[in-house]
Design an enzyme around this catalytic site. Structure first.
Site, PDB file in Angstrom:
ATOM      1  N   ARG A 227      -0.468  14.229 -20.133  1.00 47.72           N
ATOM      2  CA  ARG A 227      -0.219  15.627 -19.752  1.00 47.72           C
ATOM      3  C   ARG A 227      -0.311  16.578 -20.942  1.00 47.72           C
ATOM      4  NH1 ARG A 227       4.244  14.623 -14.899  1.00 47.72           N
ATOM      5  NH2 ARG A 227       2.643  14.687 -13.283  1.00 47.72           N
TER       6      ARG A 227
ATOM      7  N   LYS B 246       4.343   4.624   4.850  1.00 52.95           N
ATOM      8  CA  LYS B 246       4.949   5.216   6.044  1.00 52.95           C
ATOM      9  C   LYS B 246       4.105   6.299   6.692  1.00 52.95           C
ATOM     10  CE  LYS B 246       9.566   4.791   4.151  1.00 52.95           C
ATOM     11  NZ  LYS B 246      10.669   5.557   3.610  1.00 52.95           N
TER      12      LYS B 246
ATOM     13  N   GLY C 256       0.941   9.373  -6.332  1.00 52.47           N
ATOM     14  CA  GLY C 256       1.500   8.539  -7.392  1.00 52.47           C
ATOM     15  C   GLY C 256       0.995   7.104  -7.348  1.00 52.47           C
TER      16      GLY C 256
ATOM     17  N   GLY D  98       3.372  15.669  -5.673  1.00 51.74           N
ATOM     18  CA  GLY D  98       3.794  16.533  -4.555  1.00 51.74           C
ATOM     19  C   GLY D  98       2.844  17.687  -4.275  1.00 51.74           C
TER      20      GLY D  98
HETATM   21  P1  ADP Z   1       1.029   7.562  -2.753  1.00 54.50           P
HETATM   22  O1  ADP Z   1       2.158   7.470  -3.761  1.00 54.50           O
HETATM   23  O2  ADP Z   1      -0.303   7.351  -3.387  1.00 54.50           O
HETATM   24  O3  ADP Z   1       1.106   8.812  -1.910  1.00 54.50           O
HETATM   25  P2  ADP Z   1       2.491   5.942  -0.850  1.00 54.50           P
HETATM   26  O4  ADP Z   1       3.715   6.148  -1.651  1.00 54.50           O
HETATM   27  O5  ADP Z   1       2.402   6.614   0.465  1.00 54.50           O
HETATM   28  O6  ADP Z   1       1.189   6.315  -1.736  1.00 54.50           O
HETATM   29  O7  ADP Z   1       2.275   4.394  -0.543  1.00 54.50           O
HETATM   30  C1  ADP Z   1       2.267   3.383  -1.508  1.00 54.50           C
HETATM   31  C2  ADP Z   1       3.007   2.171  -1.047  1.00 54.50           C
HETATM   32  O8  ADP Z   1       2.543   1.698   0.194  1.00 54.50           O
HETATM   33  C3  ADP Z   1       2.838   1.036  -2.018  1.00 54.50           C
HETATM   34  O9  ADP Z   1       4.092   0.743  -2.619  1.00 54.50           O
HETATM   35  C4  ADP Z   1       2.327  -0.118  -1.163  1.00 54.50           C
HETATM   36  O10 ADP Z   1       2.918  -1.364  -1.496  1.00 54.50           O
HETATM   37  C5  ADP Z   1       2.760   0.299   0.217  1.00 54.50           C
HETATM   38  N1  ADP Z   1       1.968  -0.387   1.255  1.00 54.50           N
HETATM   39  C6  ADP Z   1       0.648  -0.398   1.407  1.00 54.50           C
HETATM   40  N2  ADP Z   1       0.288  -1.200   2.425  1.00 54.50           N
HETATM   41  C7  ADP Z   1       1.411  -1.704   2.952  1.00 54.50           C
HETATM   42  C8  ADP Z   1       1.712  -2.625   4.031  1.00 54.50           C
HETATM   43  N3  ADP Z   1       0.748  -3.147   4.766  1.00 54.50           N
HETATM   44  N4  ADP Z   1       3.008  -2.926   4.257  1.00 54.50           N
HETATM   45  C9  ADP Z   1       3.991  -2.377   3.498  1.00 54.50           C
HETATM   46  N5  ADP Z   1       3.774  -1.521   2.472  1.00 54.50           N
HETATM   47  C10 ADP Z   1       2.511  -1.201   2.201  1.00 54.50           C
HETATM   48 MG    MG Z   2       4.232   6.906  -3.539  1.00 54.76          MG
END
Ligand code: ADP
Ligand code: MG
Length: 397
Positions: A36, A197, A354, A377
């Site tokens: 950064r 989620k 992230g 975010g």
């Molecule tokens: P980002 O931070 O890029 O927005 P998220 O926080 O939404 O992404 O999602 C990342 C998480 O989703 C990771 O920790 C990963 O392990 C989890 N994940 C991906 N596929 C699955 C799955 N099939 N079951 C449970 N968790 C999952």
């Molecule tokens: Mg995340």
């Protein structure tokens, strides 16, 4: 969206208050990752070359409006000065006599960092008096912190209305990349949304189906969609109470001519453990104690073909539990394919989030992507189609 930049602005002798993102990882009071800091260099250099006096404003961590010595920005001074190849002065308060005196002794081309703006409650309250106390030390305001632009705070919003306000170089880079991905993209444009989620990404999914030509859903959230379509998901992570919402998103996609790609095959295991025995199954075929942990090879293959037939990709969320091999395979394969297309100039590939950034770094493809946003975010809110107050304040009238 058109925004004001520093191009053509006479900077000579101007005191430039510059909002940067110095919320850097620290270990034992030392900056452990200077990404950064490096991102802020082009703007600082541009200002110095133009003969401006650069006064840096930043937050660090969440001191909640109080002075917390462990959250001082002081440790940033030395590594920043080294990167810049020039001295960086520091003032222990961002407003008041200490700040004013430090600004008063500056000469053209000098750089000064002011202490954590969040040591004052006025920052997060977007307080006008606080912003005015900052503004006395500036002739112009430059915002270079896209990652803080989703917050209406004094140094991201109010200040931009008190002084002539411009986007810094990093802000401009980020906004242009995002515009290429969702604002005015070359079509067809495909999205990948994964992660754990559905519940945290509802707004995102609802907005994207109105913008994209194709949308691939992966990760844990795909399980909710599979369940909503009547497939057995065994012991998988699944938000069953969101089945109706998932069906609504499927309907919305249809109404907006957005082709949805849900998994064809899945990688399942009984345990979420490194190197756990993994099996590939068609969707719906799963034992009650098995969990879906990654996209299957057919699903990934179809996704890669869909990328071949697209001009733009926007990606948030891994396709599987990428932290735990072998469940990183789907994400890594899709990431490599996107990176190759981008490198060959066939695809504009933009990603953010992230865990997505971590997954792309692990796959070693970040540099080949057209743009990878580390804004967290702000990136997500932008993908949701929301107006970011810090960006709106820079809009060209
Ligand atoms: P980002 O931070 O890029 O927005 P998220 O926080 O939404 O992404 O999602 C990342 C998480 O989703 C990771 O920790 C990963 O392990 C989890 N994940 C991906 N596929 C699955 C799955 N099939 N079951 C449970 N968790 C999952
Ligand atoms: Mg995340």
């Amino acid at each position: 969206m058109a925004f004001r930049t520093l191009d053509g602005v006479n900077l000579q002798g101007q005191r430039a208050l510059v909002r940067v993102d110095f919320n850097v990882p620290m270990e034992d009071g030392q900056v452990s990752d200077d990404t950064r800091l490096r991102a802020a260099l082009p703007t600082i250099e541009k200002l110095r070359q133009g003969g401006a006096r650069t006064i840096l404003l930043a937050h660090f961590d969440r001191p909640k409006g109080k002075v917390v010595p462990e959250m001082s920005l002081k440790p940033v001074v030395e590594p920043l000065s080294r990167l810049l190849g020039a001295p960086v002065a520091f003032a222990g308060n961002c407003v008041g006599a200490e700040a004013n005196d430090a600004v008063h002794v500056m000469k053209d081309g000098d750089v000064l960092l002011l202490e954590n703006v969040r040591f004052h409650a006025g920052e997060e309250k977007n307080d006008k008096d606080f912003a005015m106390a900052l503004a006395v030390n500036g002739d112009i305001f430059v915002n270079d912190a896209f990652s803080a632009a989703h917050r209406a705070h004094a140094t991201t919003e109010c200040l931009a209305h008190l002084l002539p306000a411009y986007a810094g170089e990093q802000m401009r880079l980020e906004l242009s990349a995002l515009d290429r991905a969702l604002g005015q993209p070359e079509r067809p444009v495909i999205g990948i949304v994964g992660g754990s989620k559905v519940s945290t990404k509802l707004d995102l999914l609802k907005h994207l189906v109105t913008k994209l030509d194709k949308l691939a859903i992966g990760g844990g959230m795909a399980n909710t969609f599979l369940f909503a379509q009547g497939h057995d998901v065994g012991a998988s992570y699944c938000e069953k109470e969101l089945a109706e919402t998932a069906r609504e998103i499927i309907r919305l996609a249809g109404q907006n001519n957005c082709k949805l790609f849900l998994p064809l095959d899945i990688v399942v295991a009984e345990k979420l453990a490194p190197g756990a025995p993994a099996r590939v199954r068609p969707v719906g075929s799963i034992d009650e104690h098995e969990r879906i942990l990654d996209a299957g090879p057919e699903t990934v293959e179809r996704l890669c073909r869909a990328m071949d037939n697209s001009r733009t990709l926007v990606w948030n969320g891994p396709l599987g539990v990428f932290e735990m091999p072998p469940f990183d395979k789907g994400t890594v394969a899709a990431a490599h394919h996107a990176a190759e297309l981008a490198k060959a100039g066939k695809l504009v590939a933009v990603a953010g989030g992230g865990d997505t950034v971590a997954a792309l770094n692990a796959a070693g493809v970040t540099d080949d992507f057209t743009f990878v946003s580390t804004a967290g975010g702000a990136f997500l809110e932008w993908m949701e189609g929301k107006t970011l107050p810090g960006v709106a304040a820079l809009a060209r009238q």
